[in-house]
Design a protein around this motif. Sequence first.
Motif, PDB file in Angstrom:
ATOM      1  N   VAL A   1      92.545  37.260 129.561  1.00 57.50           N
ATOM      2  CA  VAL A   1      92.555  37.293 131.020  1.00 57.50           C
ATOM      3  C   VAL A   1      92.884  38.710 131.471  1.00 57.50           C
ATOM      4  O   VAL A   1      93.903  39.277 131.069  1.00 57.50           O
ATOM      5  CB  VAL A   1      93.576  36.294 131.604  1.00 57.50           C
ATOM      6  CG1 VAL A   1      93.508  36.303 133.132  1.00 57.50           C
ATOM      7  CG2 VAL A   1      93.324  34.891 131.070  1.00 57.50           C
ATOM      8  N   ILE A   2      92.019  39.293 132.304  1.00 57.53           N
ATOM      9  CA  ILE A   2      92.164  40.672 132.761  1.00 57.53           C
ATOM     10  C   ILE A   2      92.301  40.682 134.279  1.00 57.53           C
ATOM     11  O   ILE A   2      91.535  40.022 134.991  1.00 57.53           O
ATOM     12  CB  ILE A   2      90.954  41.524 132.345  1.00 57.53           C
ATOM     13  CG1 ILE A   2      90.887  41.645 130.816  1.00 57.53           C
ATOM     14  CG2 ILE A   2      91.011  42.911 132.980  1.00 57.53           C
ATOM     15  CD1 ILE A   2      89.667  42.392 130.324  1.00 57.53           C
ATOM     16  N   ALA A   3      93.263  41.430 134.777  1.00 52.48           N
ATOM     17  CA  ALA A   3      93.428  41.621 136.216  1.00 52.48           C
ATOM     18  C   ALA A   3      92.568  42.802 136.649  1.00 52.48           C
ATOM     19  O   ALA A   3      92.824  43.944 136.264  1.00 52.48           O
ATOM     20  CB  ALA A   3      94.891  41.888 136.551  1.00 52.48           C
ATOM     21  N   GLY A   4      91.543  42.516 137.410  1.00 50.76           N
ATOM     22  CA  GLY A   4      90.631  43.567 137.832  1.00 50.76           C
ATOM     23  C   GLY A   4      89.432  42.996 138.561  1.00 50.76           C
ATOM     24  O   GLY A   4      89.409  41.821 138.930  1.00 50.76           O
ATOM     25  N   GLN A   5      88.425  43.837 138.750  1.00 47.87           N
ATOM     26  CA  GLN A   5      87.227  43.443 139.476  1.00 47.87           C
ATOM     27  C   GLN A   5      85.998  44.003 138.767  1.00 47.87           C
ATOM     28  O   GLN A   5      85.971  45.184 138.410  1.00 47.87           O
ATOM     29  CB  GLN A   5      87.275  43.967 140.907  1.00 47.87           C
ATOM     30  CG  GLN A   5      86.048  43.603 141.734  1.00 47.87           C
ATOM     31  CD  GLN A   5      86.110  44.198 143.127  1.00 47.87           C
ATOM     32  OE1 GLN A   5      87.028  44.938 143.462  1.00 47.87           O
ATOM     33  NE2 GLN A   5      85.125  43.883 143.960  1.00 47.87           N
ATOM     34  N   VAL A   6      85.012  43.138 138.555  1.00 43.69           N
ATOM     35  CA  VAL A   6      83.744  43.593 137.990  1.00 43.69           C
ATOM     36  C   VAL A   6      82.982  44.321 139.090  1.00 43.69           C
ATOM     37  O   VAL A   6      82.594  43.717 140.097  1.00 43.69           O
ATOM     38  CB  VAL A   6      82.913  42.412 137.448  1.00 43.69           C
ATOM     39  CG1 VAL A   6      81.555  42.907 136.953  1.00 43.69           C
ATOM     40  CG2 VAL A   6      83.665  41.700 136.328  1.00 43.69           C
ATOM     41  N   VAL A   7      82.798  45.609 138.916  1.00 39.81           N
ATOM     42  CA  VAL A   7      82.192  46.424 139.975  1.00 39.81           C
ATOM     43  C   VAL A   7      80.755  46.807 139.666  1.00 39.81           C
ATOM     44  O   VAL A   7      80.030  47.259 140.566  1.00 39.81           O
ATOM     45  CB  VAL A   7      83.026  47.695 140.218  1.00 39.81           C
ATOM     46  CG1 VAL A   7      84.383  47.322 140.800  1.00 39.81           C
ATOM     47  CG2 VAL A   7      83.194  48.507 138.936  1.00 39.81           C
ATOM     48  N   ALA A   8      80.318  46.632 138.427  1.00 39.76           N
ATOM     49  CA  ALA A   8      78.934  46.968 138.079  1.00 39.76           C
ATOM     50  C   ALA A   8      78.566  46.264 136.784  1.00 39.76           C
ATOM     51  O   ALA A   8      79.419  46.053 135.913  1.00 39.76           O
ATOM     52  CB  ALA A   8      78.751  48.481 137.931  1.00 39.76           C
ATOM     53  N   VAL A   9      77.294  45.889 136.689  1.00 38.05           N
ATOM     54  CA  VAL A   9      76.776  45.269 135.472  1.00 38.05           C
ATOM     55  C   VAL A   9      75.430  45.896 135.156  1.00 38.05           C
ATOM     56  O   VAL A   9      74.577  46.042 136.041  1.00 38.05           O
ATOM     57  CB  VAL A   9      76.607  43.737 135.629  1.00 38.05           C
ATOM     58  CG1 VAL A   9      75.976  43.139 134.380  1.00 38.05           C
ATOM     59  CG2 VAL A   9      77.937  43.059 135.926  1.00 38.05           C
ATOM     60  N   HIS A  10      75.255  46.267 133.912  1.00 42.64           N
ATOM     61  CA  HIS A  10      73.960  46.773 133.442  1.00 42.64           C
ATOM     62  C   HIS A  10      73.465  45.841 132.344  1.00 42.64           C
ATOM     63  O   HIS A  10      74.162  45.604 131.354  1.00 42.64           O
ATOM     64  CB  HIS A  10      74.085  48.203 132.900  1.00 42.64           C
ATOM     65  CG  HIS A  10      72.793  48.738 132.361  1.00 42.64           C
ATOM     66  ND1 HIS A  10      71.805  49.238 133.185  1.00 42.64           N
ATOM     67  CD2 HIS A  10      72.317  48.826 131.092  1.00 42.64           C
ATOM     68  CE1 HIS A  10      70.783  49.613 132.435  1.00 42.64           C
ATOM     69  NE2 HIS A  10      71.068  49.386 131.163  1.00 42.64           N
ATOM     70  N   ALA A  11      72.270  45.293 132.529  1.00 44.60           N
ATOM     71  CA  ALA A  11      71.701  44.358 131.559  1.00 44.60           C
ATOM     72  C   ALA A  11      70.367  44.890 131.062  1.00 44.60           C
ATOM     73  O   ALA A  11      69.589  45.475 131.823  1.00 44.60           O
ATOM     74  CB  ALA A  11      71.503  42.981 132.197  1.00 44.60           C
ATOM     75  N   ASP A  12      70.120  44.691 129.759  1.00 46.57           N
ATOM     76  CA  ASP A  12      68.850  45.145 129.189  1.00 46.57           C
ATOM     77  C   ASP A  12      67.999  43.997 128.677  1.00 46.57           C
ATOM     78  O   ASP A  12      67.016  44.211 127.966  1.00 46.57           O
ATOM     79  CB  ASP A  12      69.106  46.154 128.060  1.00 46.57           C
ATOM     80  CG  ASP A  12      69.941  45.560 126.928  1.00 46.57           C
ATOM     81  OD1 ASP A  12      70.140  44.329 126.907  1.00 46.57           O
ATOM     82  OD2 ASP A  12      70.386  46.334 126.063  1.00 46.57           O
ATOM     83  N   GLY A  13      68.363  42.773 129.040  1.00 45.31           N
ATOM     84  CA  GLY A  13      67.578  41.619 128.614  1.00 45.31           C
ATOM     85  C   GLY A  13      68.252  40.818 127.530  1.00 45.31           C
ATOM     86  O   GLY A  13      68.249  39.579 127.565  1.00 45.31           O
TER      87      GLY A  13
END
Length: 676
Positions: A524-536
């Motif tokens: 469990v991490i305290a934070g915020q997902v601010v960006a996601v990069h996906a390549d498939g």
Amino acid sequence: MPPSVTVENERLSSTAPAPAGGLLALVSRLDALGAHPTLLDMARVMQGVDLTLADVAPYVRSNSRSYNRAAVAVRESYELLVMTWLPGQASPPHDHSGSVCVLKVVQGAAMEGCYRLGADGYADFDYETKLETSGVAAFQDAGVHSVRNASVLDALVTVHAYAPKLRDFRRFVVRPDTVFKPASEPRENPTVVIVGGGFSGAMTAAQLLRRASRAGVALNVTLVERRGAVGEGVAYATREPTHLLNVPAQRMSAWPDRPGDFLHWAQGRDSRVGPYDFLPREWYGDYIRDSLRMAAREAGERLKFSVVYDEARRVARRPGGGWMIHLERDASLCAAAVVLALGHRPPADPIGENWQGPTTRLIADPWRPFAMNVVQSDEPVIAIGSGLTAVDVVLSLSAQPRSAPITLVSRYGLHPLAHAAQEIRPADLTALVEELLAAPGGLRPLALLVALRRKARAEPECDWRRLVDGLRPHTAKLWQAMTSKERRRFLRHLRPFWEVHRHRLAPSIAARFFAMIERGEVRVIAGQVVAVHADGGDLRASVRLHGSRRRLELEAGWLINCTGPTPSNNAEANPVIASLLVHDRLRVDELALGVETAPDGAAIAGDGKRVQDMFVVGTLRKASLWESIAAPELREQASAAAEGIVRLLAEAKEARAVSSRQVFEPKQPAEAALEG
């Protein structure tokens, strides 16, 4: 009028000049709504732009064969047209085949007709409303209607916006010899339509049947449910045996006056069930259905109950009283009263434009059927959120042995706490609450927190759960005593901490979940997902840690949205709400938690007045009650709504009887009156 241009019926007119003036402003504002404009947003844009006849003059063309349609702007997301109606011209009854429509009258007065489809396929005229110059009307993508120019002298000019652009519509045939005349109806018992068939809707139906039977009120109760099963909603639709109720069996009765009802029902299924057992959520859906079935069976012949498996898309006021409920597929329903028992909607997108690449590795809604089946045991998972939904996802993913970790990311890194292993009685906090409520200036959440900590220090052996549960009977009063500023402060700073203490895990589930954290299988991490990069094939998420500028880069095979449901009052996610808000039939509270309601659950309209024949049950009442998602509160709301509706119908029945006696009872001769 500009020179007449003859065109074929129902085809767009020849090319016109580029829009200017108010029409250009309208196009610009519609463009700014993006790829998926909502009905409510479009209506507000249309209401906010002043249109004159000079603005639309280049598009106004008469057509002696039919009303004329001239395209102003055509986009992938919407289209805008100017329509010209000569005296007496009208559209046939039609629907919009998946497009919403907003209409504004620029000149003249438009008459909108509303129809019901008969079993034999004809459209039966039901009612008509008048829309004056500058008036705006909005139509959800459901229901059958028509527009006409009733004037015998003047042309009608209207502007229409469709989203998405109108690709087709179904044209219906009016029953012969009934044009613009209400079709004759058999005298039937009044109908109550309940929109939503989860716990709130099902138990409101059961309460209506029970109370109407006792009061001798003949009634039809129709439940409209978009899913395929009644009594479940999202919470109880799960078939995972590890998904348990987070309240013990003895406190989960669906009836306010039968506190042990669920426990007795469960013991009938398994005699080993104890009062403090936390049972599978699947059982509870079965229990609600059984409760409704028994209520319908015991109601008697004068009460009828039916279920329509469809989605309500629009609720419209009938000018003569009552409501018309337009459905996505089936024929529209007429109702003397409506209950909004709308449950949770799918979660909102927490990433949005910050997601780069294909979204094939995003599970946007973990409650979608079979959503978890695609995740393999050797694929790392990131879940946004660490509340009850995230715990359910962890349990589902761990049904089979896993070799890859699961990471939960939430703002504060908090997760639900556990119920006590043994039953604990709630503390009596009546005196403390009354003292806080008497404080000048309203209740401050910080003062409540300080008082609870002081009481906990004064009683070292007191389990904190006793204090949290002791607040339960007083929650609504405490919430209502806060000013708007203090409510905002609570939501911004204290809500996450309250939620993990208030909405706890069953002891067996908590033990399993905490053990997985200790073994490192869940982080469990305290934070915020601010960006996601996906390549498939894989994805990389950037997490900004709470209280820091530092970022943590995480790699995973899947990202799962566990942020929780979208509020039911969200016009984008809920078409029924949009259809009511656009005509001021409802009013969203200032914190956007739900809609405003009277103490008994009656809706409050945009003008602040009580809507006598529309009641709200469930999550939408969070605005005024705060606690409005659990069985103890929902069963009381269902009972109160049913009581109000039965009383309303009984009073209407008595008024009709009095009126009938006054009309048909022969008057006594004057001589007889004098002799008396």
